[in-house]
Motif scaffolding. Structure first.
Motif, short mmCIF file in Angstrom:
data_model
loop_
_atom_site.label_atom_id
_atom_site.label_comp_id
_atom_site.label_asym_id
_atom_site.label_seq_id
_atom_site.Cartn_x
_atom_site.Cartn_y
_atom_site.Cartn_z
N ARG A 151 13.35 -26.73 18.24
CA ARG A 151 13.09 -27.57 18.28
C ARG A 151 14.34 -28.33 18.24
NH1 ARG A 151 13.06 -30.62 13.67
NH2 ARG A 151 12.53 -29.78 11.88
N PRO A 152 14.69 -29.22 19.10
CA PRO A 152 15.72 -29.78 19.01
C PRO A 152 16.01 -30.86 17.61
CG PRO A 152 14.79 -31.14 20.71
CD PRO A 152 14.01 -29.86 20.45
N ALA A 153 17.40 -31.45 17.42
CA ALA A 153 17.61 -32.23 16.56
C ALA A 153 18.78 -32.62 16.22
CB ALA A 153 17.48 -31.15 14.56
N TYR A 154 19.25 -33.90 15.53
CA TYR A 154 19.82 -35.21 15.48
C TYR A 154 20.20 -34.85 17.02
CZ TYR A 154 20.63 -34.09 10.86
OH TYR A 154 20.81 -33.60 9.32
N ALA A 158 22.01 -30.40 17.65
CA ALA A 158 21.97 -29.31 17.10
C ALA A 158 20.57 -28.57 17.59
CB ALA A 158 21.31 -29.52 15.69
N VAL A 159 20.20 -27.44 16.52
CA VAL A 159 18.76 -26.79 17.53
C VAL A 159 17.92 -25.96 16.36
CG1 VAL A 159 17.33 -24.40 18.38
CG2 VAL A 159 19.18 -26.42 20.09
N PHE A 160 16.99 -26.04 15.73
CA PHE A 160 16.01 -25.61 14.36
C PHE A 160 15.31 -24.37 14.76
CE2 PHE A 160 16.57 -29.33 11.57
CZ PHE A 160 17.87 -29.06 11.45
N ARG A 161 15.50 -23.32 14.58
CA ARG A 161 14.69 -22.18 15.73
C ARG A 161 14.41 -21.33 14.80
NH1 ARG A 161 18.68 -19.84 17.42
NH2 ARG A 161 19.14 -20.54 19.52
N LEU A 162 12.61 -21.21 14.67
CA LEU A 162 11.94 -19.67 13.69
C LEU A 162 12.19 -18.66 14.81
CD1 LEU A 162 8.95 -19.77 12.04
CD2 LEU A 162 9.19 -18.21 13.35
N ALA A 163 13.15 -18.09 14.33
CA ALA A 163 13.32 -16.04 15.42
C ALA A 163 12.49 -15.59 15.50
CB ALA A 163 14.79 -15.35 14.93
N SER A 164 12.26 -15.12 14.39
CA SER A 164 11.65 -13.93 14.52
C SER A 164 10.10 -14.20 13.08
CB SER A 164 11.71 -13.08 14.03
OG SER A 164 12.96 -12.80 13.21
N SER A 165 9.15 -13.71 13.05
CA SER A 165 8.28 -13.70 12.08
C SER A 165 7.17 -12.04 12.43
CB SER A 165 6.37 -14.41 12.04
OG SER A 165 5.97 -14.96 11.21
N GLU A 166 7.46 -11.43 11.13
CA GLU A 166 7.61 -10.09 11.47
C GLU A 166 7.00 -9.35 10.27
OE1 GLU A 166 7.75 -9.01 13.90
OE2 GLU A 166 9.08 -9.66 14.83
N PRO A 167 5.25 -8.66 10.21
CA PRO A 167 4.33 -8.42 9.70
C PRO A 167 5.58 -6.95 8.73
CG PRO A 167 3.34 -7.73 11.44
CD PRO A 167 4.47 -8.80 12.20
N GLN A 176 12.76 -14.73 9.72
CA GLN A 176 13.86 -15.54 10.11
C GLN A 176 14.63 -16.75 10.67
OE1 GLN A 176 17.32 -13.12 12.01
NE2 GLN A 176 18.11 -14.73 12.91
N PHE A 177 15.11 -17.82 10.15
CA PHE A 177 15.59 -19.35 10.74
C PHE A 177 16.57 -19.67 10.51
CE2 PHE A 177 14.23 -24.03 11.78
CZ PHE A 177 12.66 -24.02 11.36
N ASP A 178 16.78 -20.29 12.26
CA ASP A 178 18.55 -20.36 12.42
C ASP A 178 18.51 -21.18 12.52
OD1 ASP A 178 18.00 -16.85 12.60
OD2 ASP A 178 18.64 -17.70 15.02
N TYR A 179 19.13 -22.37 12.50
CA TYR A 179 20.21 -23.66 11.95
C TYR A 179 21.14 -23.62 13.02
CZ TYR A 179 16.17 -24.05 8.30
OH TYR A 179 15.52 -23.93 7.91
#
Length: 232
Positions: A151-154, A158-167, A176-179
């Motif tokens: 999702r965009p921010a500011y 800026a971009v806030f990104r949930l890059a991965s979610s692995e079991p 992993q979350f990226d800002y």
């Protein structure tokens, strides 16, 4: 650094992978409004995992008395106007103090380690007054299944990104979350245990807490009450 947690980017990184300078940049959001509407005016609040005071400071401005707890000295250096306590939440020792409100935000209730989660919930129950409440912030429905998403921010700067979610086993996921900002970028890797409403209520019950109501339409904020025995 806690096992399964990591962080990259400018400035200090806390044991759970949080970047202090990043959290100084993050917007306040709706949290203070949700909290103010859910608790009595002027209540005493124990904020567990306060970070740099992103929510602490607005609560102080609204007339609440806040005791802010975090395990990071670098985070607590940014908190002003509140009583601060440096401690892991599960090891917090404030003697016999009790508070009108105990708050566990930032999705901390989703700790991947069951022993840590149980410790967090025991701390919530230990320090909430019998007629008080505990506020939790939960992950949104489908949060992991939709990864990757961003999702965009500011205003798009800026971009806030949930890059991965692995079991990674036992119902736990490595996230992993990226800002990404024009002048800097941070990543955080952490462990999360997704919880259905039923599993969440069961976990709280094991600590002597009972779900009272969901406070937001997206069901990410919850108010719980301590279970008080009749004999008491």
């Amino acid at each position: 650094m806690r096992t399964g947690y990591a962080g990259t980017g400018p400035g200090p990184i806390t044991p759970d992978g949080c970047a202090v300078e990043l959290y100084e940049r993050l917007p306040i959001g709706e949290e203070p409004d949700v909290i103010e509407a859910a608790v009595p005016a002027g209540a005493s609040i124990l904020e567990l995992g306060c970070g740099v005071g992103r929510v602490t400071h607005p609560l102080l401005e609204r007339g609440f008395t806040v005791t802010a707890v975090d395990e990071s000295a670098e985070m607590l250096e940014r908190v002003h106007g509140a009583r601060t306590v440096r401690s892991p939440i599960e090891d917090l020792d404030l003697g016999g103090e009790r508070f009108d409100v105990v708050m566990l935000a930032s999705f901390l209730v989703h700790a991947g380690d069951l022993a840590v989660r149980e410790g967090l919930l025991r701390t919530c129950r230990r320090y909430v007054a019998d007629d008080g409440c505990v506020l939790f912030q939960k992950e949104g429905e489908g949060w992991h299944e939709r990864a990757p998403w961003e999702r965009p921010a500011y205003g798009g700067k800026a971009v806030f990104r949930l890059a991965s979610s692995e079991p990674v086993g036992d119902g736990v996921r490595s996230v992993q979350f990226d800002y990404v900002f024009p002048d800097a970028a941070w990543t955080q890797v952490f462990l999360s245990r997704p919880l259905t409403d039923e599993a969440f209520a069961e976990a709280l019950a094991g600590a002597g807490l009972s779900v009272e109501t969901y406070l937001t339409e997206d069901r990410t904020w919850v108010r719980a009450r301590p279970v008080v025995s009749a004999a008491k």
